[in-house]
Structure formats: structure tokens, C-alpha cells
Design a protein around this motif. Structure first.
Motif, PDB file in Angstrom:
ATOM      1  N   ALA A 328       0.741  -1.266  -0.135  1.00  0.00           N
ATOM      2  CA  ALA A 328       0.194   0.103  -0.052  1.00  0.00           C
ATOM      3  C   ALA A 328       0.912   1.158  -0.049  1.00  0.00           C
ATOM      4  O   ALA A 328       2.029   1.196   0.518  1.00  0.00           O
ATOM      5  N   ARG A 329       0.379   2.429  -0.561  1.00  0.00           N
ATOM      6  CA  ARG A 329       1.136   3.617  -0.645  1.00  0.00           C
ATOM      7  C   ARG A 329       0.145   4.327   0.304  1.00  0.00           C
ATOM      8  O   ARG A 329      -0.806   4.498  -0.141  1.00  0.00           O
ATOM      9  N   THR A 330       0.742   5.083   0.982  1.00  0.00           N
ATOM     10  CA  THR A 330      -0.107   6.032   2.154  1.00  0.00           C
ATOM     11  C   THR A 330       0.111   7.493   1.550  1.00  0.00           C
ATOM     12  O   THR A 330       0.719   7.818   0.632  1.00  0.00           O
ATOM     13  N   ALA A 331      -0.726   8.326   2.257  1.00  0.00           N
ATOM     14  CA  ALA A 331      -0.956   9.742   1.598  1.00  0.00           C
ATOM     15  C   ALA A 331       0.705  10.454   1.721  1.00  0.00           C
ATOM     16  O   ALA A 331       0.828  11.365   0.954  1.00  0.00           O
ATOM     17  N   ASP A 332       1.375   9.911   2.591  1.00  0.00           N
ATOM     18  CA  ASP A 332       2.752  10.839   2.817  1.00  0.00           C
ATOM     19  C   ASP A 332       3.715  10.410   1.603  1.00  0.00           C
ATOM     20  O   ASP A 332       4.742  10.888   1.533  1.00  0.00           O
ATOM     21  N   GLY A 333       3.210   9.240   0.817  1.00  0.00           N
ATOM     22  CA  GLY A 333       4.065   8.952  -0.316  1.00  0.00           C
ATOM     23  C   GLY A 333       5.009   7.609  -0.191  1.00  0.00           C
ATOM     24  O   GLY A 333       5.531   7.235  -0.946  1.00  0.00           O
ATOM     25  N   ASP A 334       4.955   7.273   1.269  1.00  0.00           N
ATOM     26  CA  ASP A 334       5.781   6.021   1.446  1.00  0.00           C
ATOM     27  C   ASP A 334       4.876   4.670   0.871  1.00  0.00           C
ATOM     28  O   ASP A 334       3.705   4.691   1.001  1.00  0.00           O
ATOM     29  N   HIS A 335       5.707   3.734   0.462  1.00  0.00           N
ATOM     30  CA  HIS A 335       5.175   2.472   0.003  1.00  0.00           C
ATOM     31  C   HIS A 335       5.594   1.403   1.234  1.00  0.00           C
ATOM     32  O   HIS A 335       6.721   1.187   1.651  1.00  0.00           O
ATOM     33  N   HIS A 336       4.504   0.686   1.677  1.00  0.00           N
ATOM     34  CA  HIS A 336       4.579  -0.284   2.596  1.00  0.00           C
ATOM     35  C   HIS A 336       4.297  -1.597   1.853  1.00  0.00           C
ATOM     36  O   HIS A 336       3.277  -1.985   1.403  1.00  0.00           O
ATOM     37  N   THR A 337       5.293  -2.620   2.055  1.00  0.00           N
ATOM     38  CA  THR A 337       5.001  -4.143   1.447  1.00  0.00           C
ATOM     39  C   THR A 337       4.626  -4.857   2.348  1.00  0.00           C
ATOM     40  O   THR A 337       4.836  -5.001   3.293  1.00  0.00           O
ATOM     41  N   PHE A 338       3.776  -5.944   1.900  1.00  0.00           N
ATOM     42  CA  PHE A 338       3.110  -7.020   2.716  1.00  0.00           C
ATOM     43  C   PHE A 338       2.425  -8.004   1.619  1.00  0.00           C
ATOM     44  O   PHE A 338       1.975  -7.507   0.609  1.00  0.00           O
ATOM     45  N   ASP A 339       2.272  -9.151   2.259  1.00  0.00           N
ATOM     46  CA  ASP A 339       1.450 -10.224   1.609  1.00  0.00           C
ATOM     47  C   ASP A 339       0.105 -10.647   2.033  1.00  0.00           C
ATOM     48  O   ASP A 339      -0.454 -11.089   1.484  1.00  0.00           O
ATOM     49  N   THR A 340      -0.285 -10.038   3.232  1.00  0.00           N
ATOM     50  CA  THR A 340      -1.561 -10.277   3.607  1.00  0.00           C
ATOM     51  C   THR A 340      -2.205  -9.122   4.238  1.00  0.00           C
ATOM     52  O   THR A 340      -1.516  -8.281   4.975  1.00  0.00           O
ATOM     53  N   ILE A 341      -3.342  -8.581   3.766  1.00  0.00           N
ATOM     54  CA  ILE A 341      -4.220  -7.591   4.493  1.00  0.00           C
ATOM     55  C   ILE A 341      -5.279  -8.070   5.449  1.00  0.00           C
ATOM     56  O   ILE A 341      -6.060  -9.065   4.846  1.00  0.00           O
ATOM     57  N   ILE A 342      -5.420  -7.834   6.684  1.00  0.00           N
ATOM     58  CA  ILE A 342      -6.542  -7.846   7.457  1.00  0.00           C
ATOM     59  C   ILE A 342      -7.359  -6.734   7.624  1.00  0.00           C
ATOM     60  O   ILE A 342      -6.714  -5.788   8.378  1.00  0.00           O
ATOM     61  N   TRP A 343      -8.461  -6.750   7.215  1.00  0.00           N
ATOM     62  CA  TRP A 343      -9.324  -5.527   7.524  1.00  0.00           C
ATOM     63  C   TRP A 343      -9.974  -5.501   8.779  1.00  0.00           C
ATOM     64  O   TRP A 343     -10.866  -6.357   9.126  1.00  0.00           O
ATOM     65  N   ALA A 344      -9.563  -4.661   9.758  1.00  0.00           N
ATOM     66  CA  ALA A 344      -9.981  -4.779  11.057  1.00  0.00           C
ATOM     67  C   ALA A 344     -10.856  -3.310  11.329  1.00  0.00           C
ATOM     68  O   ALA A 344     -10.637  -2.344  11.959  1.00  0.00           O
ATOM     69  N   THR A 345     -11.604  -2.982  10.143  1.00  0.00           N
ATOM     70  CA  THR A 345     -12.490  -1.664   9.817  1.00  0.00           C
ATOM     71  C   THR A 345     -13.964  -1.751  10.300  1.00  0.00           C
ATOM     72  O   THR A 345     -14.827  -0.957   9.937  1.00  0.00           O
ATOM     73  N   GLY A 346     -14.399  -2.733  11.314  1.00  0.00           N
ATOM     74  CA  GLY A 346     -15.639  -2.566  11.916  1.00  0.00           C
ATOM     75  C   GLY A 346     -16.640  -3.234  10.923  1.00  0.00           C
ATOM     76  O   GLY A 346     -16.611  -3.788   9.949  1.00  0.00           O
ATOM     77  N   PHE A 347     -17.796  -2.600  11.173  1.00  0.00           N
ATOM     78  CA  PHE A 347     -19.062  -2.924  10.523  1.00  0.00           C
ATOM     79  C   PHE A 347     -19.744  -1.730   9.836  1.00  0.00           C
ATOM     80  O   PHE A 347     -19.883  -0.654  10.425  1.00  0.00           O
TER      81      PHE A 347
END
Length: 501
Positions: A328-347
Motif C-alpha cells: 500500500a502507498r500512504t498519503a505521505d508517499g511511502d510504500h509499505h510492502t506486505f503479502d496479507t491484509i487483515i481489514w479490522a475496519t468494523g461494520f
């Protein structure tokens, strides 16, 4: 078949959902003599949110003795804050003990329900093409049943594995993985400490800071189980003590502006003490909320802050701008690498009946009737939708206490509605002026609560900052208001009397 004497007519009742709401209501109805019940459940078993949320560490943040039916105490809760498997077993036990199994229609998804004014009945449609008619329809879907996943650019290009915490992928081994947890709310603070030691790298994307205090959990010893069995009053007194703590101390400070300053100071002190376990002072500052305690749900965990000290755990404050194939790329321009996303974003907490479509007496769909915000009389009844009730509906969530107490109040009220139908009424439609007065009063009280005035955004508020979820009073006050169904609050219709030749 049904209630009372031979002059009572049969009342057929459909309940959609088999969590605490649906099971509690079905038990209350059976105790009152109503046996023509159908409980629709889209999954393969009862349990609602406690069936669906199987993520590591899933547990309740209300004490077990209060987070259970008053008529079915469990003397042998293993700990003060029960975990998901034990709560699910409790609900299954209740369904079996009170004979609900024959009434359950599992793996049956209700897609639509429409009211027929000519017959005074609800027609329920299911995804398998089935149709059935009922005198009374109850939506017991809950406020926390539809997972929310943010729509971010590039999600379809992600090459790894992604899932919501409420749909945990137990077949996906996290050991050695680079994992992103998007969200830092009630579920994340429970599972993050458990997965952090096994993953290669854990990136927590902090959406908004929360007030988090230590969780006063403990395992109950065997002697406590024996005491509860031999002297049930001990458990009842424990339940009463917890209830009074919420009712007399915490709830008034959340709802009323008076006394809030004292509560705020107390919570700030507790949470800042818990924060001391974070060694990095800079991170500690980033984890300190700027809004008033209680504005959002106050979270409890004794392990979350400790997990953030691990060298393989990183907290990111900048919001995600886009998902890339490998991160994912964040609003500050940084890129973060990962191979799994866990959405803990509620309901989607405002979707009280979704994805079911409910159409009332004038052909209006419920969500259209709620275009200016969800509202229901006592959180139960909506004008234009006769013989239809909600459980855990708009403005019935409690900011402190146990929702189970509220659900028992609602079940008792719906039983009274069923009795009116059994006595001959064909249609109960809450009057528009009654609903309007109730809603105006509720919103006026909520306008001065910490949820509306505490300086934060929360799932309690809709897009127009209208509080559609919380009850603006005490559990005792709600019990008093729902104790008696006043027929004068409703338009009641009865069948035309037969004309004799």
C-alpha cells in the motif's frame, strides 16, 4: 398452538437472525405460548456475531455475568470476560434447552419482505426461491453483522491474501508472513497481540486513535463455580453489582454533561497509565487521543500496547492512498510492502436490516423511509411498517452496560404486540406523531452527550452526524419505557365484524 383460550387466534411469527436478539426473542415468545415460529438464519448455525467473529482472541468486553440472559445464568463462566467459543456454546445451549432447533431454518437467506395491506400479513422471500407469509415479522439482524471494507483504489490488483477480521481465514497461515492490519479498534487490539509473535513483520495502519485502558480480566477458580451453583444469589449479586456500576457511575457521565469532567479525568488517568507500557515516547504521543474519553467506544486490553513494543511491529498514521500489487502507498508517499491484509475496519452499523429489503404498507422500502437517518419508536417500530419490529434497532445501543439487558426489554415488548394480534388485531402500525416525538426527544438528549460533543467521528454517527445508534439514557429507563405496550401509540386495525343476514 398459541396463547390463552380458544378464542385467541393463531399468530405466525418470522424472526430473521439467530444471535442474542433472535434466540432471546424466540425463547420469550415460546414461554408466552407462541409456537408458530420460524427463525431464519443465513449461516449453518445460530450465534450471530459470536458465530462469525472467530479471529484469535475474540472476546466480550462486558463482564460475562451481565452479558448473558437473566433467565439463564451460567454459573461456570471460565473467566470474567468470556471468549468467543464459550459465548457461542452458551447461545447454542440456550437454543437447544428451550427447544428452538425445530424452528430454525438454517442456510436460508431472507432477501425481501413485503407487507400486504389486504391480508395484514408479511410475505417473506428467500434466496432459494421460497416464499412464506407471517402475521408478525421481526428483524433481529443486529448492528454489527455486515463487515465494512473501505473502497480503496487498487484493491483488485493486490496479489496477496486479504480478508476481514469478521471473516477470518483460518486456512491462511500467518507464520512468517508480512501482514498489514488496517484499523486499530475493538477487534484489532484483541488479535494483534496474538499474531505479532508469529509474523515476520506486522504493520498496523492506525485509522484513528482510541482510549485504551487495561482489561480487568481474570480466570474464575473452581470454588467460584461451586459457589454459584450452590448459592445462586452470589452470581445474582455479582451481576447486580456490575449493572449498578454501569447504571449509576459510567452511563450518566456519557449521556449527561454533568459529571463528565470527573469521568474524563479518571479515564484519562487509567489510559495514560496503560500507555506507559509503550517504551517509545514518540509512539506514545501518537497513541494519545485528542478527543474526549467516551466519544468513541473506550477499549480495554492489557496486551495491545505491549505488542507494539516488538521490533517487528510498526504503527503507521498516514492514511492509505492506494493498494498496490505488493502493499500500500500512504498519503505521505511511502510504500509499505506486505503479502496479507487483515481489514479490522468494523461494520456497517447503520445497515440495520441490510441486505434484506423490507417494504411497508405504502410500497415504501425501509431504507428509503430512512433516507434522512434511521429511526424507530423505542428502536422497535417504524411508521408505515405494520406488524414489523426491530431488535437492536436505531438508538438502542448502550455506551456502557450490556446489550443483552436491552434485548430482553425489547423481547418482552414484542411479546405484548404478538398478544394483541392473538386477541384479534390484524395490524399494529406505530403512529407517525408518536415516532416523531420520541425521535425528537432522543436526538435532543443525544445532542449534549459525549458521543455527539466529544470531538470525534465514530460508528455511532451517520454521514450527517446524526446519532442513529446509541440510547440516550439508562438501561433501567429503557426497561421502564418498554415494560408496557400502549395500544394508543399505534393505529390498530381489527377485522370487519360479520354481518348477519
Amino acid at each position: 398452538m398459541n396463547v390463552g383460550n380458544g378464542r385467541d387466534r393463531a399468530v405466525s411469527i418470522a424472526i430473521v437472525g439467530s444471535g442474542f436478539s433472535g434466540i432471546g426473542l424466540a425463547i420469550a415468545l415460546k414461554k408466552a405460548g407462541f409456537t408458530d415460529l420460524t427463525i431464519y438464519e443465513k449461516a449453518d448455525g445460530p450465534g450471530g456475531v459470536w458465530r462469525d467473529n472467530t479471529y484469535p482472541g475474540a472476546a466480550c468486553d462486558a463482564p460475562s455475568h451481565l452479558y448473558s440472559y437473566s433467565f439463564e445464568p451460567k454459573p461456570d463462566w471460565t473467566r470474567r470476560f468470556a471468549e468467543q467459543p464459550e459465548i457461542l456454546d452458551y447461545l447454542r445451549h440456550c437454543a437447544a434447552k428451550y427447544g428452538l432447533t425445530p424452528h430454525l431454518r438454517l442456510r436460508t437467506h431472507v432477501t425481501d419482505a413485503d407487507y400486504d395491506p389486504a391480508t395484514g400479513r408479511w410475505r417473506v422471500h428467500t434466496a432459494d426461491g421460497g416464499t412464506a407469509e407471517y402475521d408478525l415479522l421481526v428483524a433481529a439482524c443486529g448492528q454489527l453483522s455486515n463487515p465494512a471494507v473501505p473502497a480503496l483504489p487498487g484493491q483488485d490488483r493486490f496479489t496477496g491474501t486479504a480478508f476481514h477480521s469478521a471473516r477470518w481465514r483460518h486456512d491462511h497461515d500467518l507464520e512468517g508472513k508480512r501482514v498489514a492490519v488496517v484499523g486499530n479498534g475493538a477487534s484489532a487490539i484483541q488479535f494483534v497481540p496474538l499474531i505479532a509473535p508469529t509474523v515476520e513483520r506486522l504493520t498496523v495502519f492506525q485509522i484513528e486513535v482510541h482510549w485504551i485502558s487495561r482489561k480487568p480480566d481474570r480466570v474464575y477458580p473452581r470454588w467460584r463455580h461451586a459457589l454459584n451453583r450452590r448459592a445462586p444469589i452470589a452470581q445474582r449479586l455479582s451481576r447486580l453489582g456490575i449493572f449498578l456500576w454501569f447504571e449509576l457511575l459510567l452511563n450518566p457521565a456519557l449521556v449527561s454533561p454533568h459529571g463528565r469532567r470527573l469521568l474524563s479525568a479518571h479515564i484519562r488517568a487509567m489510559c495514560r497509565f496503560a500507555l506507559l507500557s509503550v517504551r517509545d515516547r514518540g509512539l506514545r504521543a501518537r497513541l494519545t487521543p485528542r478527543y474526549e474519553p467516551g466519544c468513541k467506544r473506550i477499549l480495554t486490553s492489557s496486551e495491545y500496547y505491549g505488542a507494539l513494543n516488538r521490533p517487528n511491529v510498526h504503527v503507521v498514521d498516514s492514511p492509505i492512498a492506494e493498494i498496490t500489487p505488493y502493499g500500500a502507498r500512504t498519503a505521505d508517499g511511502d510504500h509499505h510492502t506486505f503479502d496479507t491484509i487483515i481489514w479490522a475496519t468494523g461494520f456497517r452499523s447503520q445497515d440495520f436490516v441490510a441486505p434484506m429489503r423490507v417494504t411497508g404498507s405504502h410500497g415504501t422500502e425501509l431504507n428509503a423511509a430512512w433516507k434522512d437517518g434511521a429511526r424507530a419508536y423505542l428502536g422497535l417500530a417504524v411508521n408505515g411498517f405494520p406488524n414489523f419490529f426491530l431488535m437492536y434497532g436505531p438508538n438502542t445501543n448502550v455506551g456502557s452496560g450490556s446489550i443483552v439487558h436491552m434485548l430482553e426489554s425489547q423481547a418482552a415488548y414484542i411479546v405484548q404486540a404478538a398478544r394483541l394480534l392473538a386477541k384479534g388485531a390484524t395490524s399494529l402500525d406505530v403512529r407517525a406523531d408518536v415516532l416523531d416525538r420520541f425521535d425528537e426527544h432522543a436526538q435532543r438528549r443525544l445532542s449534549t452527550s459525549v458521543w455527539n460533543q466529544g470531538g470525534c467521528d465514530s460508528w455511532y454517527l451517520d454521514g450527517d452526524r446524526r446519532n442513529t445508534n446509541n440510547w440516550p439514557g439508562s438501561m433501567t429507563g429503557y426497561r421502564r419505557l418498554t415494560r408496557r405496550l400502549d395500544p394508543a401509540d399505534y393505529h390498530l386495525e381489527h377485522p370487519e365484524p360479520r354481518k348477519h343476514a
